[in-house]
Design a protein around this motif. Structure first.
Motif, mmCIF file in Angstrom:
data_model
loop_
_atom_site.group_PDB
_atom_site.id
_atom_site.type_symbol
_atom_site.label_atom_id
_atom_site.label_comp_id
_atom_site.label_asym_id
_atom_site.label_seq_id
_atom_site.Cartn_x
_atom_site.Cartn_y
_atom_site.Cartn_z
ATOM 1 N N VAL A 109 46.231 -26.722 5.024
ATOM 2 C CA VAL A 109 47.258 -27.151 4.068
ATOM 3 C C VAL A 109 48.244 -28.057 4.791
ATOM 4 N N GLU A 110 49.009 -28.802 4.004
ATOM 5 C CA GLU A 110 50.115 -29.576 4.534
ATOM 6 C C GLU A 110 51.405 -28.948 4.030
ATOM 7 N N PHE A 111 52.388 -28.848 4.940
ATOM 8 C CA PHE A 111 53.608 -28.094 4.667
ATOM 9 C C PHE A 111 54.772 -28.888 5.237
ATOM 10 N N ASN A 112 55.761 -29.223 4.391
ATOM 11 C CA ASN A 112 56.866 -30.072 4.840
ATOM 12 C C ASN A 112 58.050 -29.276 5.384
ATOM 13 N N GLY A 113 57.857 -27.976 5.593
ATOM 14 C CA GLY A 113 58.935 -27.135 6.101
ATOM 15 C C GLY A 113 59.598 -26.303 5.036
ATOM 16 N N ASN A 114 59.454 -26.698 3.781
ATOM 17 C CA ASN A 114 60.038 -25.951 2.669
ATOM 18 C C ASN A 114 59.037 -25.673 1.555
ATOM 19 N N GLN A 115 57.973 -26.484 1.497
ATOM 20 C CA GLN A 115 57.063 -26.381 0.369
ATOM 21 C C GLN A 115 55.685 -26.894 0.758
ATOM 22 N N ILE A 116 54.648 -26.316 0.160
ATOM 23 C CA ILE A 116 53.280 -26.788 0.362
ATOM 24 C C ILE A 116 53.102 -28.088 -0.411
ATOM 25 N N THR A 117 52.586 -29.100 0.263
ATOM 26 C CA THR A 117 52.403 -30.406 -0.384
ATOM 27 C C THR A 117 50.943 -30.755 -0.622
ATOM 28 N N ALA A 118 50.012 -30.075 0.043
ATOM 29 C CA ALA A 118 48.591 -30.376 -0.172
ATOM 30 C C ALA A 118 47.749 -29.209 0.300
ATOM 31 N N ARG A 119 46.656 -28.951 -0.439
ATOM 32 C CA ARG A 119 45.653 -27.950 -0.073
ATOM 33 C C ARG A 119 44.326 -28.678 0.086
ATOM 34 N N LYS A 120 43.637 -28.476 1.228
ATOM 35 C CA LYS A 120 42.450 -29.286 1.517
ATOM 36 C C LYS A 120 41.262 -28.416 1.905
ATOM 37 N N ILE A 121 40.096 -28.765 1.338
ATOM 38 C CA ILE A 121 38.805 -28.232 1.775
ATOM 39 C C ILE A 121 38.108 -29.347 2.538
ATOM 40 N N ARG A 122 37.837 -29.096 3.824
ATOM 41 C CA ARG A 122 37.244 -30.123 4.678
ATOM 42 C C ARG A 122 35.828 -29.705 5.078
ATOM 43 N N ILE A 123 34.878 -30.622 4.946
ATOM 44 C CA ILE A 123 33.528 -30.413 5.462
ATOM 45 C C ILE A 123 33.352 -31.337 6.654
ATOM 46 N N LEU A 124 33.166 -30.743 7.826
ATOM 47 C CA LEU A 124 33.102 -31.471 9.091
ATOM 48 C C LEU A 124 31.660 -31.583 9.562
ATOM 49 N N GLN B 22 55.292 -20.078 -6.352
ATOM 50 C CA GLN B 22 55.558 -21.473 -6.716
ATOM 51 C C GLN B 22 55.575 -22.398 -5.509
ATOM 52 N N ASP B 23 55.097 -21.901 -4.361
ATOM 53 C CA ASP B 23 54.963 -22.686 -3.123
ATOM 54 C C ASP B 23 56.290 -22.980 -2.443
ATOM 55 N N HIS B 24 57.361 -22.269 -2.757
ATOM 56 C CA HIS B 24 58.654 -22.498 -2.130
ATOM 57 C C HIS B 24 58.886 -21.499 -1.002
ATOM 58 N N LEU B 25 59.406 -21.974 0.119
ATOM 59 C CA LEU B 25 59.689 -21.115 1.266
ATOM 60 C C LEU B 25 60.833 -20.162 0.937
ATOM 61 N N ILE B 26 60.639 -18.856 1.234
ATOM 62 C CA ILE B 26 61.710 -17.884 0.973
ATOM 63 C C ILE B 26 62.188 -17.185 2.244
ATOM 64 N N THR B 27 61.346 -17.106 3.294
ATOM 65 C CA THR B 27 61.811 -16.562 4.568
ATOM 66 C C THR B 27 60.805 -16.898 5.664
ATOM 67 N N THR B 28 61.227 -16.706 6.906
ATOM 68 C CA THR B 28 60.375 -16.935 8.068
ATOM 69 C C THR B 28 60.343 -15.667 8.908
ATOM 70 N N LEU B 29 59.161 -15.243 9.312
ATOM 71 C CA LEU B 29 58.989 -14.045 10.124
ATOM 72 C C LEU B 29 58.635 -14.435 11.555
ATOM 73 N N SER B 30 59.249 -13.750 12.504
ATOM 74 C CA SER B 30 58.943 -13.931 13.918
ATOM 75 C C SER B 30 59.249 -12.609 14.618
ATOM 76 N N GLU B 31 58.996 -12.564 15.915
ATOM 77 C CA GLU B 31 59.309 -11.340 16.661
ATOM 78 C C GLU B 31 60.801 -11.025 16.589
ATOM 79 N N GLU B 32 61.622 -12.049 16.497
ATOM 80 C CA GLU B 32 63.061 -11.843 16.419
ATOM 81 C C GLU B 32 63.493 -11.256 15.080
ATOM 82 N N THR B 33 62.667 -11.440 14.035
ATOM 83 C CA THR B 33 63.021 -10.915 12.715
ATOM 84 C C THR B 33 62.127 -9.741 12.317
#
Length: 802
Positions: free
Chosen positions: A166-181, A10-21
């Protein structure tokens, strides 16, 4: 520290992984306009709490080395345990692959731009599309095709290069983008060399060249008048036997009528098989049911031959990403860059210039783990998609079994080789270069133009350096400031024939002026020290702790260097003064008469009127109506022009007069956000004698009534440089109570700087006036001004404060 964000479906943040975790390793691979077999995977200590969220169908967000957010979905999991501990490895696919689950039933596009087609194929999905370059208008259709396959088709026909973010506000995905450059990466002259930024290089060559191809297009509905089996009739396909090519007419090779294949003479000479004194072609068959015109089929077959006529060469480099080290940002390498790789230890030396077609690295250690691939993606042993093509051809051509009317297309235009685009010129802007050329509307057979760019002088245009393809006769290429760029342009017609390249033109993006560049290192250092002194002498900045006994001597208080406004009350006593200083103060003490005091008072009043722009009426200072009227008018204009705007709107006008060698540019932006009305305007004028620019900002806070006018002016010519910045604001609300006050605070600030061959001059002033809104009587005024002058033989500084 690299982090991986785990989100649920559902695009909601549930945890963060790093070397410390417990995150132990990652592997990210990205290919230019391609999808790797294993794009992203990561390994985590299975015993940590966060590992329980590493589940199939959960989503993964991370920042790539360019700082952009990428979205993947966990598809496969491997759990293992040995003496070193239990680990879980997750294998992910790009989230945009969900577009393979969206079917386009039947969509047809005739002479449409890429953005319109991309928007249509993404309709009904969670993704939005953007096309960040003009690619022209083309024709295609989709019939029972997935959205992701349609996107690849768009790039095959219109061009451009793909990136998903994608755009991510820190807790949830707010936009998914396909870009042609226009293209990914740059051509900045980057070099890889063993012992410097390359640890290892591997060259792989696959030599399966083809020198001639039989091309076949759509199936033909034969007249089965003799009663043969109907299935036999459908086995014939369109060919180009009746099409004639002549090099003398501008075609790439000679091909006589009746010949059903096209060959490359240069490839034949290099790779042909010798037999009985002659060279035999290495032949192949190529079929594409999208083509129902013999001429277009021949052109497409020739282009396919150019792709397969030479051995495929791939270079794999273990490179050091020095860009992550401070001071080595210029060593940055990105997917799509045109770079050089050199290793002369081989008897057949490696000296190549090619694009970076793939990159892979560990997010936890980019500098040491990066692998770069250059050259060609090896395809000889790749997936055989012929069956897929047959299925698609049947679906795509279902409407062609019966002859039907077709729209007019580019084949109706004459096949004339376009002339070289005339009068190509490049103009440097702030962070871009404007490339322009003349357009002749009479030459209707010209379909469009291509622009090629590089930082390397004398570069050879190639697909890797193309930054624009479209119908317009100008293109603004966005780039970094302070960069010299080189450009070439060519035209093409509706039959895929190209003009010669234009002469190389060049321009530099605007240079960011620093103190060292503007004044030279010596004066810049002196100004820096003066700014420190000014800070030390700021109001109330000295206390008794800074003064020791006998530290104040006569020279220190000469000419008003130390003013009472700079000292905290009560910090100076007689112990702070040297004996000779006290004696001098007693000797120079003077009692002033009433006439002298009145004269000084009038002098101060006159100076205040001049500096603050006040009126002195009946023994009282009154604020000038002109400034209040100006601020009130700004507020009214903003309410009228911006009040009806939702969000932000902008416009730009360009006036170019070649006869007068004059360019005028005007850009306006109106913004209505969070109860604040704002108008931005920038004006630029360039002629043979000078450059002048002005930027203004008018702002009204509709809640507090605060009005602000900011203005900056810049003038540059052979005789000197002048800048001026000013601010005029009115506040009618008490900052502490946020309630409208009977008093209005009007604050003016101004700074100017002038430099010529004779020296430089800088002034700074500030006037703050508090006045009764009804009577205009001034209740308080504060004026400060400083002036600095530097010439070859003299340095002066003047200060004014009331």
């Amino acid at each position: 520290m690299a982090e991986i964000y785990i989100l649920n479906s559902q695009d909601h943040l549930i945890t963060t992984l790093s070397e410390e975790t417990g995150l132990q390793a990652t592997h990210f691979r990205e290919e230019l306009n391609g999808l790797p077999d294993q794009p992203f995977s990561f390994t985590i200590n299975a015993e940590v709490e966060e590992a329980k969220y590493v589940l199939e169908e959960n989503q993964v967000v991370f920042k790539d080395k360019e700082g952009e957010l990428r979205l993947f979905v966990i598809k496969e999991l491997d759990d293992s345990d040995d003496v070193s501990g239990a680990v879980t490895t997750a294998f992910c696919e790009p989230a945009f692959m969900e577009l393979k689950e969206n079917i386009i039933v039947d969509s047809r596009f005739v002479n449409r731009p890429a953005l319109e087609v991309l928007t249509a194929v993404l309709q009904g999905t969670r993704w939005t599309g953007s096309v960040e370059v003009e690619l022209g208008q083309y024709t295609t259709n989709f019939y029972y095709e997935t959205s992701i396959d349609a996107i690849w088709t768009i790039m095959e026909i219109w061009g451009g290069e793909f990136k998903d973010t994608v755009e991510f506000n820190g807790n949830q995905i707010t936009a998914r983008k396909i870009r042609i450059l226009a293209r990914r990466g740059l051509d900045s002259g980057k070099r890889f060399e063993i012992g410097y930024n390359m640890q290892e290089i591997q060259r792989t060559i696959l030599s399966y060249p083809t020198t001639a191809i039989y091309g076949r297009g759509s199936s033909l509905n034969n007249d089965n008048s003799e009663g043969d089996n109907e299935d036999v009739a459908l086995t014939r396909y369109l060919d180009f036997a009746d099409v004639v090519w002549r090099k003398s007419s501008g075609d790439p090779v000679d091909k006589p009528a009746g010949q059903k294949w096209v060959g490359d003479p240069d490839a034949l000479q290099k790779y042909g098989r010798e037999h009985n004194g002659q060279l035999l072609h290495r032949e192949a068959e190529w079929q594409n049911g999208d083509y129902d015109d013999p001429t277009e089929l021949l052109k497409a077959t020739w282009e396919q031959l150019q792709r397969v006529k030479c051995p495929e060469i791939n270079y794999r480099l273990a490179a050091h990403m020095l860009e992550v080290i401070a001071g080595y940002e210029h060593e940055k390498v990105s997917l799509g860059d045109t770079a050089r790789a050199i290793d002369r230890k081989f008897s057949r030396p490696i000296e190549i210039q090619a694009r970076v077609i793939a990159m892979e690295y560990d997010l936890l250690d980019i500098e040491e783990s990066a692998v770069v691939e250059m050259g060609q993606a090896l395809s000889v042993h790749g997936y055989d998609d012929r069956l897929d093509k047959v299925v698609r051809q049947i679906n795509d051509n279902r409407g062609k079994w019966d002859e039907a009317a077709r729209p007019i297309d580019g084949s109706r235009y004459p096949n004339i080789v376009p002339p070289v685009p005339p009068n190509v010129k490049a103009t440097g802007l702030f962070a871009a270069v404007l490339v322009e050329w003349d357009f002749d509307y009479i030459l209707t057979y010209i379909q469009g133009y291509e622009v090629y760019a590089s930082e390397v002088k004398g570069f050879l245009p190639s697909p890797e350096t193309m930054v624009y393809r479209g119908m317009g006769n100008s293109f603004s290429y966005t780039f970094e400031p302070n960069k010299q760029l080189y450009f070439r342009v060519r035209a093409f017609n509706y039959h895929g024939r190209f003009s010669l390249y234009s002469q190389e033109v060049t321009a530099m993006t605007a240079r960011i002026i620093s103190d060292d560049i503007l004044f030279g290192p010596e004066i810049a250092a002196e100004l820096k020290e003066l700014s420190k002194t000014a800070q030390l002498l700021a109001d109330n900045s000295l206390s008794g702790k800074e003064l020791v006994d006998g530290s104040i001597i006569a020279e220190k208080i000469a000419q008003g260097i130390i003013e009472m406004g700079h000292l905290k009350p009560g910090i100076i006593d007689l112990d702070k003064f040297a004996d000779e200083t006290l004696e001098q103060i007693r000797d120079t003490a003077k009692e002033y008469t009433e006439e002298e005091i009145q004269e000084i008072r009038e002098s101060i009043q006159e100076e205040l009127k001049k500096k603050a722009g006040l009126e002195f009426v009946e023994g009282k200072f009154k604020f000038s109506d002109a400034k209040l009227i100006e601020l009130d008018q700004i507020a009214e204009d903003l309410k009228r022009d911006v009040g009806s705007v939702e969000g932000t709107v902008s416009s730009m006008t360009l006036d170019l007069d070649e006869a007068k060698a004059q360019l005028k540019l005007n850009a306006i932006e109106l913004e209505n956000v969070d109860e604040t009305l704002t108008s931005h305007e920038t004006q630029l004028e360039v002629n043979s004698r000078a450059i002048a620019a002005r930027a203004t900002k008018d702002e009204l806070n509709t809640l507090t009534g605060t009005v602000t006018k900011l203005r900056g002016d810049f003038e540059f010519s052979a005789t000197g440089l002048r800048t001026e910045f000013s601010s005029l604001s009115k506040t009618v609300t008490d900052n502490k109570t946020n309630v409208e006050s009977q008093l209005a605070t009007i604050k003016e600030m101004q700074s100017t700087f002038e430099t010529t061959v004779n020296g430089l001059k800088a002034t700074v002033s500030s006037v703050e006036t508090i006045a009764d809104k009804a009577s205009r009587d001034v209740t308080q005024i504060t004026v400060r001004a400083n002036e600095l002058t530097q010439t070859v033989g003299q340095f002066t500084k003047q200060s004014f404060c009331y």
